[in-house]
Design a protein around this motif. Structure first.
Motif, PDB file in Angstrom:
ATOM      1  N   VAL A  72       0.930  -1.079  -0.352  1.00  0.00           N
ATOM      2  CA  VAL A  72      -0.104   0.341  -0.512  1.00  0.00           C
ATOM      3  C   VAL A  72       0.725   1.260   0.273  1.00  0.00           C
ATOM      4  O   VAL A  72       0.518   2.463  -0.651  1.00  0.00           O
ATOM      5  CB  VAL A  72      -0.991  -0.374   1.478  1.00  0.00           C
ATOM      6  CG1 VAL A  72      -1.879   0.903   1.127  1.00  0.00           C
ATOM      7  CG2 VAL A  72      -1.942  -1.343   1.368  1.00  0.00           C
ATOM      8  N   VAL A 119       2.019   2.023  -3.441  1.00  0.00           N
ATOM      9  CA  VAL A 119       0.560   2.611  -4.206  1.00  0.00           C
ATOM     10  C   VAL A 119       1.238   3.916  -3.881  1.00  0.00           C
ATOM     11  O   VAL A 119       0.466   4.857  -4.992  1.00  0.00           O
ATOM     12  CB  VAL A 119      -0.144   1.496  -4.677  1.00  0.00           C
ATOM     13  CG1 VAL A 119      -1.668   2.303  -4.331  1.00  0.00           C
ATOM     14  CG2 VAL A 119      -0.666   0.281  -4.280  1.00  0.00           C
ATOM     15  N   VAL A 140       0.657   8.485  -6.857  1.00  0.00           N
ATOM     16  CA  VAL A 140      -0.164   8.538  -6.486  1.00  0.00           C
ATOM     17  C   VAL A 140      -0.478  10.442  -7.167  1.00  0.00           C
ATOM     18  O   VAL A 140      -0.545  10.714  -8.295  1.00  0.00           O
ATOM     19  CB  VAL A 140      -0.896   9.280  -5.174  1.00  0.00           C
ATOM     20  CG1 VAL A 140      -2.071  10.409  -5.031  1.00  0.00           C
ATOM     21  CG2 VAL A 140      -1.971   7.940  -4.601  1.00  0.00           C
ATOM     22  N   GLU A 193      -1.133  11.937 -10.795  1.00  0.00           N
ATOM     23  CA  GLU A 193      -2.370  13.285 -10.654  1.00  0.00           C
ATOM     24  C   GLU A 193      -1.641  14.516 -11.249  1.00  0.00           C
ATOM     25  O   GLU A 193      -2.361  15.078 -12.613  1.00  0.00           O
ATOM     26  CB  GLU A 193      -2.173  13.266  -9.429  1.00  0.00           C
ATOM     27  CG  GLU A 193      -3.565  12.832  -8.698  1.00  0.00           C
ATOM     28  CD  GLU A 193      -4.359  13.239  -8.986  1.00  0.00           C
ATOM     29  OE1 GLU A 193      -5.253  13.580  -9.055  1.00  0.00           O
ATOM     30  OE2 GLU A 193      -5.193  11.993  -9.704  1.00  0.00           O
ATOM     31  N   HIS A 228      -3.896   7.776 -15.249  1.00  0.00           N
ATOM     32  CA  HIS A 228      -3.497   6.747 -13.663  1.00  0.00           C
ATOM     33  C   HIS A 228      -3.747   5.434 -13.707  1.00  0.00           C
ATOM     34  O   HIS A 228      -4.965   4.629 -14.794  1.00  0.00           O
ATOM     35  CB  HIS A 228      -5.254   7.296 -13.167  1.00  0.00           C
ATOM     36  CG  HIS A 228      -5.400   8.561 -12.721  1.00  0.00           C
ATOM     37  ND1 HIS A 228      -5.611   9.257 -13.523  1.00  0.00           N
ATOM     38  CD2 HIS A 228      -5.062   8.797 -11.789  1.00  0.00           C
ATOM     39  CE1 HIS A 228      -5.295  10.578 -13.099  1.00  0.00           C
ATOM     40  NE2 HIS A 228      -5.526  10.836 -11.781  1.00  0.00           N
ATOM     41  N   LEU A 282      -4.796  -0.705 -10.885  1.00  0.00           N
ATOM     42  CA  LEU A 282      -3.806  -1.438  -9.911  1.00  0.00           C
ATOM     43  C   LEU A 282      -4.817  -1.907  -9.443  1.00  0.00           C
ATOM     44  O   LEU A 282      -6.461  -2.730  -8.958  1.00  0.00           O
ATOM     45  CB  LEU A 282      -4.006  -0.343  -8.384  1.00  0.00           C
ATOM     46  CG  LEU A 282      -2.657   0.372  -9.048  1.00  0.00           C
ATOM     47  CD1 LEU A 282      -2.847   1.583  -8.195  1.00  0.00           C
ATOM     48  CD2 LEU A 282      -1.041   1.070  -9.858  1.00  0.00           C
ATOM     49  N   PHE A 314      -8.770   9.292  -7.507  1.00  0.00           N
ATOM     50  CA  PHE A 314      -7.748   8.527  -7.423  1.00  0.00           C
ATOM     51  C   PHE A 314      -7.314   8.260  -6.134  1.00  0.00           C
ATOM     52  O   PHE A 314      -7.044   7.553  -5.420  1.00  0.00           O
ATOM     53  CB  PHE A 314      -6.582   8.640  -9.475  1.00  0.00           C
ATOM     54  CG  PHE A 314      -5.812   7.687  -8.881  1.00  0.00           C
ATOM     55  CD1 PHE A 314      -5.672   6.126  -8.480  1.00  0.00           C
ATOM     56  CD2 PHE A 314      -4.333   8.047  -8.512  1.00  0.00           C
ATOM     57  CE1 PHE A 314      -4.560   5.500  -8.628  1.00  0.00           C
ATOM     58  CE2 PHE A 314      -3.457   7.261  -8.558  1.00  0.00           C
ATOM     59  CZ  PHE A 314      -3.936   5.499  -8.709  1.00  0.00           C
ATOM     60  N   PRO A 315      -7.048   9.715  -5.986  1.00  0.00           N
ATOM     61  CA  PRO A 315      -6.496  10.176  -5.043  1.00  0.00           C
ATOM     62  C   PRO A 315      -7.269   9.699  -3.295  1.00  0.00           C
ATOM     63  O   PRO A 315      -6.851   8.337  -2.249  1.00  0.00           O
ATOM     64  CB  PRO A 315      -6.492  12.068  -4.432  1.00  0.00           C
ATOM     65  CG  PRO A 315      -5.690  11.376  -5.896  1.00  0.00           C
ATOM     66  CD  PRO A 315      -7.237  11.134  -6.789  1.00  0.00           C
ATOM     67  N   VAL A 333      -7.080   5.533  -3.170  1.00  0.00           N
ATOM     68  CA  VAL A 333      -5.693   5.210  -2.886  1.00  0.00           C
ATOM     69  C   VAL A 333      -6.121   5.917  -1.329  1.00  0.00           C
ATOM     70  O   VAL A 333      -4.827   4.661  -0.226  1.00  0.00           O
ATOM     71  CB  VAL A 333      -4.355   6.101  -3.758  1.00  0.00           C
ATOM     72  CG1 VAL A 333      -3.266   5.762  -2.792  1.00  0.00           C
ATOM     73  CG2 VAL A 333      -4.584   5.527  -4.665  1.00  0.00           C
ATOM     74  N   VAL A 377      -7.991   3.102   0.579  1.00  0.00           N
ATOM     75  CA  VAL A 377      -7.082   1.950   0.364  1.00  0.00           C
ATOM     76  C   VAL A 377      -6.264   2.017   2.076  1.00  0.00           C
ATOM     77  O   VAL A 377      -6.288   0.981   2.317  1.00  0.00           O
ATOM     78  CB  VAL A 377      -6.489   1.588  -0.009  1.00  0.00           C
ATOM     79  CG1 VAL A 377      -5.360   0.807  -0.665  1.00  0.00           C
ATOM     80  CG2 VAL A 377      -7.178   0.976  -1.986  1.00  0.00           C
ATOM     81  N   ASN A 378      -5.179   3.140   1.920  1.00  0.00           N
ATOM     82  CA  ASN A 378      -4.888   3.425   3.008  1.00  0.00           C
ATOM     83  C   ASN A 378      -5.504   2.893   4.858  1.00  0.00           C
ATOM     84  O   ASN A 378      -4.936   1.999   5.641  1.00  0.00           O
ATOM     85  CB  ASN A 378      -4.405   4.691   3.141  1.00  0.00           C
ATOM     86  CG  ASN A 378      -3.499   4.305   2.377  1.00  0.00           C
ATOM     87  OD1 ASN A 378      -1.492   4.299   3.052  1.00  0.00           O
ATOM     88  ND2 ASN A 378      -3.553   5.090   1.449  1.00  0.00           N
ATOM     89  N   ILE A 424      -7.446  -1.365  -7.461  1.00  0.00           N
ATOM     90  CA  ILE A 424      -8.258   0.274  -7.818  1.00  0.00           C
ATOM     91  C   ILE A 424      -7.910  -0.028  -9.057  1.00  0.00           C
ATOM     92  O   ILE A 424      -7.032   0.399 -10.183  1.00  0.00           O
ATOM     93  CB  ILE A 424      -6.611   0.901  -7.738  1.00  0.00           C
ATOM     94  CG1 ILE A 424      -6.950   0.663  -5.966  1.00  0.00           C
ATOM     95  CG2 ILE A 424      -7.450   2.553  -7.811  1.00  0.00           C
ATOM     96  CD1 ILE A 424      -5.949   0.707  -5.596  1.00  0.00           C
ATOM     97  N   TYR A 446      -9.186   3.810 -11.110  1.00  0.00           N
ATOM     98  CA  TYR A 446      -9.238   5.465 -10.931  1.00  0.00           C
ATOM     99  C   TYR A 446      -9.753   5.662  -9.250  1.00  0.00           C
ATOM    100  O   TYR A 446      -9.021   5.899  -9.031  1.00  0.00           O
ATOM    101  CB  TYR A 446     -10.028   6.267 -11.691  1.00  0.00           C
ATOM    102  CG  TYR A 446      -9.958   7.955 -11.752  1.00  0.00           C
ATOM    103  CD1 TYR A 446      -8.856   8.355 -11.723  1.00  0.00           C
ATOM    104  CD2 TYR A 446     -11.332   8.936 -12.094  1.00  0.00           C
ATOM    105  CE1 TYR A 446      -8.761   9.592 -11.410  1.00  0.00           C
ATOM    106  CE2 TYR A 446     -11.243   9.677 -11.550  1.00  0.00           C
ATOM    107  CZ  TYR A 446      -9.826  10.688 -11.869  1.00  0.00           C
ATOM    108  OH  TYR A 446     -10.101  11.651 -11.347  1.00  0.00           O
TER     109      TYR A 446
END
Lengths: 93, 93
Positions: free
Chosen positions: A40, A43, A47, A51, A56, A59, B36-37, B40, B43-44, B61, B63
């Motif tokens: 993670v 990943v 970002v 961006e 993108h 994943l 996308f951010p 992610v 996911v964190n 993931i 987008y």
């Protein structure tokens, strides 16, 4: 709009990258990390470049493995944008 | 070792969850985030609960979408562990 690359152009660019292969309309790379938190963490590092480029990666995270797929969805295939992003990702440790 | 659930037990547990469905030996949920951010970032938030439980979701993931797959790889199917983790993940905003 960025142009689709020919098969010959794709092969040429893949030869300049390590760890990437073609899967139809995508290029793919799998990174193996120590464990799930490190996967993670990797990943997270994608970002900012994604961006910045407005491009993108798709994943997949499976425990300590991150599989990265790149394609140019807008034009339905592989473009210079994918190889630029692949190069950027390859430089992330 | 935690036991595989029967089809009836799986159906019963799925009925208690919102947004999850069964895909063969897995249960799956897709979360849609802003971009996308944010995907992610979501996911964190899964790292700590996954590490605490010693049970790790497989993630995709794309987008702004995060697809979460849960299965008990060690026993080749669905167990209580998967539904406990699904419940935990469902409570994460």
């Amino acid at each position: 709009m960025v142009q689709l690359l020919s098969d010959a152009e794709i092969t040429e660019r893949l030869n300049q990258l390590s760890g990437w292969h073609r899967e139809g309309n995508k290029i793919q790379c799998t990174r193996e990390l120590k464990d799930f938190p490190e996967a993670v963490n990797f990943v997270n590092k994608l970002v900012e470049p994604a961006e910045s480029a407005g491009h993108h990666p798709d994943l997949e995270i499976s425990y300590n493995q991150v599989t990265i797929n790149l394609t140019s969805h807008g034009v339905g295939g592989l473009t210079e944008n994918d190889f630029n992003m692949a190069k950027t990702i390859s430089e992330i440790s």
